[in-house]
Design an enzyme around this catalytic site. Structure first.
Site, PDB file in Angstrom:
ATOM      1  N   SER A   1      14.263 -17.075 -64.631  1.00  0.00           N
ATOM      2  CA  SER A   1      14.567 -15.987 -65.568  1.00  0.00           C
ATOM      3  C   SER A   1      14.185 -16.400 -66.976  1.00  0.00           C
ATOM      4  CB  SER A   1      16.056 -15.644 -65.522  1.00  0.00           C
ATOM      5  OG  SER A   1      16.363 -14.819 -66.632  1.00  0.00           O
TER       6      SER A   1
ATOM      7  N   HIS B   1      11.154 -13.868 -63.250  1.00  0.00           N
ATOM      8  CA  HIS B   1      12.224 -12.865 -63.215  1.00  0.00           C
ATOM      9  C   HIS B   1      12.406 -12.326 -64.639  1.00  0.00           C
ATOM     10  CE1 HIS B   1      15.934 -11.025 -61.610  1.00  0.00           C
ATOM     11  NE2 HIS B   1      16.490 -11.356 -62.771  1.00  0.00           N
TER      12      HIS B   1
ATOM     13  N   ASP C   1      14.398  -9.890 -67.060  1.00  0.00           N
ATOM     14  CA  ASP C   1      15.667  -9.167 -67.205  1.00  0.00           C
ATOM     15  C   ASP C   1      15.553  -8.093 -68.275  1.00  0.00           C
ATOM     16  OD1 ASP C   1      17.514 -10.391 -65.340  1.00  0.00           O
ATOM     17  OD2 ASP C   1      17.201 -12.227 -66.493  1.00  0.00           O
TER      18      ASP C   1
ATOM     19  N   MET D   1      17.098  -5.065 -70.273  1.00  0.00           N
ATOM     20  CA  MET D   1      18.433  -4.538 -70.613  1.00  0.00           C
ATOM     21  C   MET D   1      18.301  -3.497 -71.724  1.00  0.00           C
ATOM     22  SD  MET D   1      20.687  -8.011 -70.669  1.00  0.00           S
ATOM     23  CE  MET D   1      20.384  -9.341 -69.493  1.00  0.00           C
TER      24      MET D   1
ATOM     25  N   HIS E   1      13.907  -6.877 -63.206  1.00  0.00           N
ATOM     26  CA  HIS E   1      15.300  -6.531 -62.884  1.00  0.00           C
ATOM     27  C   HIS E   1      15.753  -5.545 -63.952  1.00  0.00           C
ATOM     28  CE1 HIS E   1      19.733  -8.198 -62.754  1.00  0.00           C
ATOM     29  NE2 HIS E   1      19.657  -6.927 -62.411  1.00  0.00           N
TER      30      HIS E   1
ATOM     31  N   MET F   1      18.141  -3.464 -65.765  1.00  0.00           N
ATOM     32  CA  MET F   1      19.559  -3.215 -66.060  1.00  0.00           C
ATOM     33  C   MET F   1      19.590  -2.090 -67.092  1.00  0.00           C
ATOM     34  SD  MET F   1      20.725  -7.190 -66.113  1.00  0.00           S
ATOM     35  CE  MET F   1      19.031  -7.745 -66.292  1.00  0.00           C
TER      36      MET F   1
ATOM     37  N   MET G   1      24.204  -9.697 -57.409  1.00  0.00           N
ATOM     38  CA  MET G   1      24.588 -10.304 -58.696  1.00  0.00           C
ATOM     39  C   MET G   1      25.786 -11.229 -58.474  1.00  0.00           C
ATOM     40  SD  MET G   1      22.459  -9.273 -60.975  1.00  0.00           S
ATOM     41  CE  MET G   1      23.258 -10.150 -62.332  1.00  0.00           C
TER      42      MET G   1
ATOM     43  N   ASP H   1      21.463 -13.818 -58.306  1.00  0.00           N
ATOM     44  CA  ASP H   1      21.194 -13.931 -59.745  1.00  0.00           C
ATOM     45  C   ASP H   1      22.502 -14.079 -60.509  1.00  0.00           C
ATOM     46  OD1 ASP H   1      20.253 -13.612 -62.344  1.00  0.00           O
ATOM     47  OD2 ASP H   1      19.579 -11.547 -62.066  1.00  0.00           O
TER      48      ASP H   1
HETATM   49  C1  DX5 Z   1      22.059 -11.563 -66.122  1.00  0.00           C
HETATM   50  C2  DX5 Z   1      20.623 -11.674 -65.682  1.00  0.00           C
HETATM   51  C3  DX5 Z   1      20.236 -12.987 -65.153  1.00  0.00           C
HETATM   52  C4  DX5 Z   1      20.348 -14.137 -66.108  1.00  0.00           C
HETATM   53  C5  DX5 Z   1      20.712 -15.343 -65.298  1.00  0.00           C
HETATM   54  O1  DX5 Z   1      22.344 -10.248 -66.433  1.00  0.00           O
HETATM   55  O2  DX5 Z   1      20.357 -10.707 -64.683  1.00  0.00           O
HETATM   56  O3  DX5 Z   1      18.934 -12.946 -64.574  1.00  0.00           O
HETATM   57  O4  DX5 Z   1      19.161 -14.411 -66.807  1.00  0.00           O
HETATM   58  O5  DX5 Z   1      20.970 -16.377 -66.169  1.00  0.00           O
HETATM   59  P1  DX5 Z   1      21.687 -17.710 -65.722  1.00  0.00           P
HETATM   60  O6  DX5 Z   1      20.809 -18.336 -64.679  1.00  0.00           O
HETATM   61  O7  DX5 Z   1      21.763 -18.479 -66.982  1.00  0.00           O
HETATM   62  O8  DX5 Z   1      23.024 -17.323 -65.180  1.00  0.00           O
HETATM   63 ZN    ZN Z   2      18.383 -10.840 -63.589  1.00  0.00          ZN
END
Ligand code: DX5
Ligand code: ZN
Length: 229
Positions: free
Chosen positions: A7, A32, A34, A36, A65, A67, A136, A174
């Site tokens: 990520s 990956h 993320d 948001m 991913h 969100m 998750m 994740d």
């Molecule tokens: C959280 C993300 C994850 C995050 C994981 O909302 O979806 O992908 O980057 O980070 P770590 O590995 O630090 O928990």
């Molecule tokens: Zn993620």
């Protein structure tokens, strides 16, 4: 096959291409991403322009991913930007089947994501159409949170359903996945392992490469233990 989906949320954005290259040298095979929106989760990150920029500097597949609220409105943009996989949250999709079909129509591999409070049972009807299910193991929104052990039973349940239904979707996990938590999720059946802080937190790219390599060694040892059972 066990894969590390690193990520980039935990990476140094000023040197994104170099950060990705370091994780790839360590054996990471999926980026990956993320995404948001500040609505579905209380944080904002990046969107299609960052995917497009990365597409120009790496051949690794990108797993986006999402969100975000209303993911349908952005699927085409992520597909055009170069995403290979798009995962949408069950919690925001009023018509989940339609959204997964829309992703597939764009020649992108569709995935569905469930929050810690969302049961696996909500996915049964769509399992035949997904490339991956993402469990998750933290509440989404931030990197660096503590792993929630409730994810383990959900992964095991998905692995059972996959066998019973004769399917071959990937099981992704994740949140809080690190050298000390990865064994338990692999033993439960996860095979796409997302890790952010565990790979990038040091800020030192030689260390990032070592982190990825060691992480994969631990994960593969856990998987080979299963094969020997
Ligand atoms: C959280 C993300 C994850 C995050 C994981 O909302 O979806 O992908 O980057 O980070 P770590 O590995 O630090 O928990
Ligand atoms: Zn993620």
């Amino acid at each position: 096959m066990i894969e590390l989906a690193f990520s980039i949320l935990a990476s140094d954005f000023a040197y994104l291409a170099d950060e990705v290259a370091a994780a790839e040298r360590g054996g990471g095979t999926i980026i990956h991403v993320d995404v948001m929106d500040g609505h579905f989760v209380p944080n904002i990150t990046f969107g299609p322009p960052v995917v497009k920029a990365l597409r120009a500097v790496t051949k690794l597949p990108m797993d986006c991913h999402l969100m975000i609220e209303n993911p349908d409105a952005f699927i085409e943009d992520f597909a055009k930007a170069g995403a290979e996989m798009i995962g949408v949250h069950q919690e925001v999709c009023r018509h989940l089947h339609r959204t997964l079909q829309l992703i597939a129509d764009h020649k992108v591999k569709p995935g569905v994501v469930i929050n810690p409070a969302t049961p696996v049972e909500t996915l049964i009807e769509v399992l035949p159409m997904v490339h991956h299910v993402l469990v998750m193991s933290v509440n989404p929104g931030f990197g660096g949170q503590k792993f929630l052990p409730l994810a383990i039973d959900k992964i095991a349940h998905l692995a059972e359903l996959r066998a019973e239904m004769g399917l071959n979707f990937r099981i992704e996990v994740d949140g809080g996945i690190a050298h000390d938590t990865v064994t338990s999720v692999v033993q439960a059946g996860a095979d796409m392992l997302v890790a952010g802080s565990a790979i990038f937190a040091s800020g030192d790219r030689a260390q990032t490469e070592r982190n990825a390599r060691e992480f994969l060694e631990i994960a593969r040892a856990a998987a080979s233990g299963l094969a020997g059972d």
